[in-house]
Design a protein around this motif. Structure first.
Motif, short mmCIF file in Angstrom:
data_model
loop_
_atom_site.label_atom_id
_atom_site.label_comp_id
_atom_site.label_asym_id
_atom_site.label_seq_id
_atom_site.Cartn_x
_atom_site.Cartn_y
_atom_site.Cartn_z
N ALA A 149 -36.42 72.43 1.26
CA ALA A 149 -36.43 73.14 2.99
C ALA A 149 -35.06 73.45 3.21
N TRP A 150 -34.01 72.82 2.53
CA TRP A 150 -32.93 73.45 3.50
C TRP A 150 -32.66 75.10 2.01
N ASN A 151 -31.92 76.07 2.65
CA ASN A 151 -31.31 77.01 2.05
C ASN A 151 -30.16 76.56 0.63
N PRO A 152 -30.25 75.75 -0.20
CA PRO A 152 -29.51 75.58 -1.26
C PRO A 152 -27.52 75.65 -1.05
N GLU A 153 -27.63 77.24 -0.49
CA GLU A 153 -26.35 77.98 -0.47
C GLU A 153 -25.89 78.42 0.75
N ALA A 154 -26.88 77.40 1.71
CA ALA A 154 -26.61 77.41 3.31
C ALA A 154 -24.28 76.86 3.21
N GLN A 155 -23.69 77.02 4.34
CA GLN A 155 -23.21 76.34 4.38
C GLN A 155 -23.58 75.99 5.87
N LEU A 156 -23.01 74.23 5.70
CA LEU A 156 -23.52 72.93 7.04
C LEU A 156 -22.08 72.95 7.70
N ILE A 157 -22.26 73.36 9.18
CA ILE A 157 -21.26 72.76 10.13
C ILE A 157 -22.03 72.06 10.77
N GLN A 158 -21.30 70.78 10.70
CA GLN A 158 -22.23 69.47 10.67
C GLN A 158 -20.95 68.79 12.38
N ILE A 159 -21.72 68.45 13.48
CA ILE A 159 -20.46 68.75 15.00
C ILE A 159 -21.27 66.81 15.21
N ASP A 160 -20.12 66.06 15.25
CA ASP A 160 -20.74 64.63 15.42
C ASP A 160 -19.95 63.60 16.32
N VAL A 161 -20.72 62.83 17.68
CA VAL A 161 -19.42 61.66 17.98
C VAL A 161 -19.15 60.97 16.56
N ASP A 162 -20.08 60.42 16.11
CA ASP A 162 -19.72 59.40 14.78
C ASP A 162 -19.20 59.68 14.09
N PRO A 163 -18.29 60.01 12.93
CA PRO A 163 -18.18 60.24 11.69
C PRO A 163 -18.27 59.62 10.33
N ARG A 164 -19.04 58.57 10.61
CA ARG A 164 -20.42 57.88 9.78
C ARG A 164 -21.18 58.59 9.37
N ASP A 165 -21.49 59.52 10.37
CA ASP A 165 -23.01 59.97 10.02
C ASP A 165 -22.48 61.68 9.28
N ILE A 166 -21.10 61.88 9.53
CA ILE A 166 -20.53 63.52 9.07
C ILE A 166 -21.04 64.02 7.33
N GLY A 167 -21.48 63.83 6.85
CA GLY A 167 -21.39 63.97 5.72
C GLY A 167 -22.82 62.87 5.11
N LYS A 168 -23.32 62.44 5.68
CA LYS A 168 -24.31 61.67 5.31
C LYS A 168 -25.81 62.27 4.43
N ASN A 169 -25.92 62.10 3.10
CA ASN A 169 -27.23 62.87 2.59
C ASN A 169 -27.03 64.51 2.57
N LYS A 170 -25.95 65.09 2.85
CA LYS A 170 -25.63 66.28 2.21
C LYS A 170 -24.39 66.82 2.34
N ASP A 171 -23.36 67.61 1.87
CA ASP A 171 -22.43 68.13 2.13
C ASP A 171 -22.38 68.59 3.00
N PHE A 172 -21.33 68.66 3.92
CA PHE A 172 -20.51 69.40 4.68
C PHE A 172 -19.97 70.96 4.33
N GLY A 173 -19.44 71.84 4.76
CA GLY A 173 -18.77 72.25 4.45
C GLY A 173 -17.48 72.50 5.77
#
Length: 548
Positions: A285-309
């Motif tokens: 469903a996602w390009n496995p080579e894509a870089q993830l930029i995740q922005i959230d007010v709750d740091p507990r959700d950042i990196g959940k289920n998917k490693d972020f860049g």
């Protein structure tokens, strides 16, 4: 010595101080003096036919007003009845305050009426759950409840008040009244991470943004539009993010979401969890080579289920302001043009079904007709499965908060509560509910509430005579004829039920009848139900959900 006041008066004054003018409830003796306090303080009490509806109404009220919705339920079964609504608000990060009655502490563990401990029951589905043991501290606990609901990641809270505490009368001069108890500040993102994110987006060949409920709750719709324009990036939305970017905006995309995720080289996730709706961030469903930029007010959700860049803890509005200032001017015209071409092809394919004269009525034809009644002055509530998913892709939702659905918990039955909240909080708006026939059976009797409080809400039911989202998946897994518990009655006249409760009803079997029926429903000035028979196996629509 000052005036003697009881707990109901103290609670009502704190609610009024928050600028909340409505309270949702189902009556109960353990909490009845709160109603008296509301009368004294100009707070309208809206009583429903089930506590679940009252809870959903408080959730919906917060989405319309950006103030904490308040629900009051009586002891024991009153609290257990509202659990589903609280869980839905928790999953949707919706701020609401639930005040629950309790048997008196002086009769604790003696077997008094509705005597059961429920504070711990509510702990897993709330941000904060407490019991007040001393009447004079009620304002203090109310201040804590509002603060917990409205700071950090928003969410529901629960305050349990034993009846002997609530009915106690105390000297008003001995009560401390909190006035300033939560910050209005917004957390900015780390400047170095913001700079790295801006560079990654600018240098990407195929960037994309998925904007979720965090954009809505942080009132970041203008900042989203400005950043998308500056970065020249396609934006997709989900949940309460719908409406945060107008559909005529050149950066708005929807029908090309699947190929965008599978091909993007930089994916920006704004204020939405990477959960089942986003396929957990997994290939293909996602390009496995894509870089993830995740922005959230709750740091507990950042990196959940998917490693972020790059992971940025921040208020979404502040992060977008920072990114816009940093990025300068992006150029991704070729990528945008490619996606726009995919959108055009997808739109052309569904146009055939949107104009279909087939019988039973194709659900996309129904959605097209509903769309004619949705303008900027309309609030749309989706309460159903596949019919709501189709409506979300067709209706012209162009303003923050214009679309409300359950969110990630997928609760059916939210509709009547959300609608009554919209009706009282935004009386100048039309309120249109898109229902499945299954969902009507859950809280449909709150049309009586609509009638009693003169709320001219129009419900359009896509009646396919089954629990379609389950039926499709069950049939795919086990085969035709092996779909027990998914079929509903062929002759269910939900329109007649609404007429019996004092509303207006319409029954539609032919596609050419839809528009006139909806128009009559709005013109009636009453709560109305337009019951439309739709195709349970529509061409061109897969629908369903497979559980494996």
């Amino acid at each position: 010595m000052g005036n003697l006041i009881d707990g109901g008066e103290m609670i009502a004054r704190m609610i009024k101080q928050e600028g909340v003018n409505h309270l949702f409830t189902l009556s109960g003796g353990h909490v009845q003096n709160i109603y008296e306090g509301c009368l004294n303080n100009g707070i309208q009490v809206i009583d429903t036919r089930h506590e679940q509806s009252a809870g959903h109404a408080a959730d919906g009220y917060s989405r319309i007003t950006f103030k904490p919705g308040v629900c009051v339920v009586t002891a024991g079964p009153g609290v257990t009845d509202v659990v589903t609504a609280v869980a839905n608000a928790y999953q949707a990060s919706s701020p609401m305050v639930v005040i629950g009655g309790r048997s008196p502490m002086r009769e604790y563990d003696m077997g008094s009426l509705q005597d059961i401990e429920l504070q711990r029951v509510m702990e897993p589905i709330t941000k904060w759950s407490q019991t007040v043991l001393e009447a004079r501290r009620l304002p203090y606990y109310m201040a804590m409840a509002f603060r917990e609901a409205m700071t950090g990641r928003f969410g529901p809270v629960f305050l349990q008040v034993p009846s002997d505490v609530l009915f106690s009368r105390v000297d008003e001069d001995q009560v401390h009244w909190p006035r300033s108890y939560r910050t209005q500040g917004e957390v900015m993102g780390d400047p170095q991470l913001i700079k790295a994110a801006a560079q990654a987006i600018k240098q990407a060949r195929k960037p994309m943004i998925m904007a979720g409920s965090g954009v809505f709750w942080h009132r970041a719709h203008r900042e989203l539009a400005e950043f998308a324009r500056a970065a020249d990036v396609p934006v997709y939305t989900n949940a309460m993010g719908r409406g945060t970017l107008r559909q005529e905006n050149p950066n708005f995309f929807s029908l090309s979401r699947k190929p965008a995720f599978s091909q993007a080289d930089v994916i920006v996730i704004l204020g939405t969890p990477i959960d089942f709706r986003l396929k957990y961030g997994r290939a293909p469903a996602w390009n496995p080579e894509a870089q993830l930029i995740q922005i959230d007010v709750d740091p507990r959700d950042i990196g959940k289920n998917k490693d972020f860049g790059i992971g940025i803890e921040a208020n979404i509005r502040q992060a977008l302001l920072q990114l816009t200032a940093e990025i300068g001017k992006g150029d991704h015209g070729e990528w945008m043009q490619y996606l726009r071409g995919l959108e055009g092809m997808a739109d052309a394919q569904r146009e055939v079904f949107m104009n279909s004269d087939a019988m039973p009525i194709h659900p996309l034809r129904l959605c097209k007709e509903i769309a004619e009644f949705v303008d900027d002055e309309t609030i749309v509530v989706g309460d159903g499965g596949d019919i709501v998913a189709l409506a979300a892709s067709v209706l012209p939702v162009n303003n923050p908060g214009q679309w409300m659905d359950p969110g990630p918990f997928g609760t059916l039955g939210v509709g009547t509560g959300f609608c009554m909240a919209a009706a009282v909080a935004a009386p100048e708006k039309k309120v249109l509910m898109v229902n499945g026939d299954g969902t009507f059976g859950l809280n449909g009797f709150d049309f009586d509430t609509f009638v009693r409080f003169k709320m001219p809400i129009v419900s359009v039911i896509g009646n396919d005579r089954c629990w379609h989202q389950i039926y499709v998946g069950q049939k795919a897994q086990y085969g035709a004829g092996r779909t027990p518990a998914t079929m509903l009655g062929d002759n269910a006249r939900y329109d007649k039920v609404v007429e019996g409760l004092g509303g207006h009803g319409e029954f539609v079997e032919h596609p050419e009848q839809i528009k006139a029926a909806i128009a009559r429903a709005f013109d009636s000035g009453k709560p109305a139900c337009v019951n439309v028979l739709t195709d349970p196996e529509p061409a061109g629509v897969k629908g369903g959900y497979e559980f494996k």
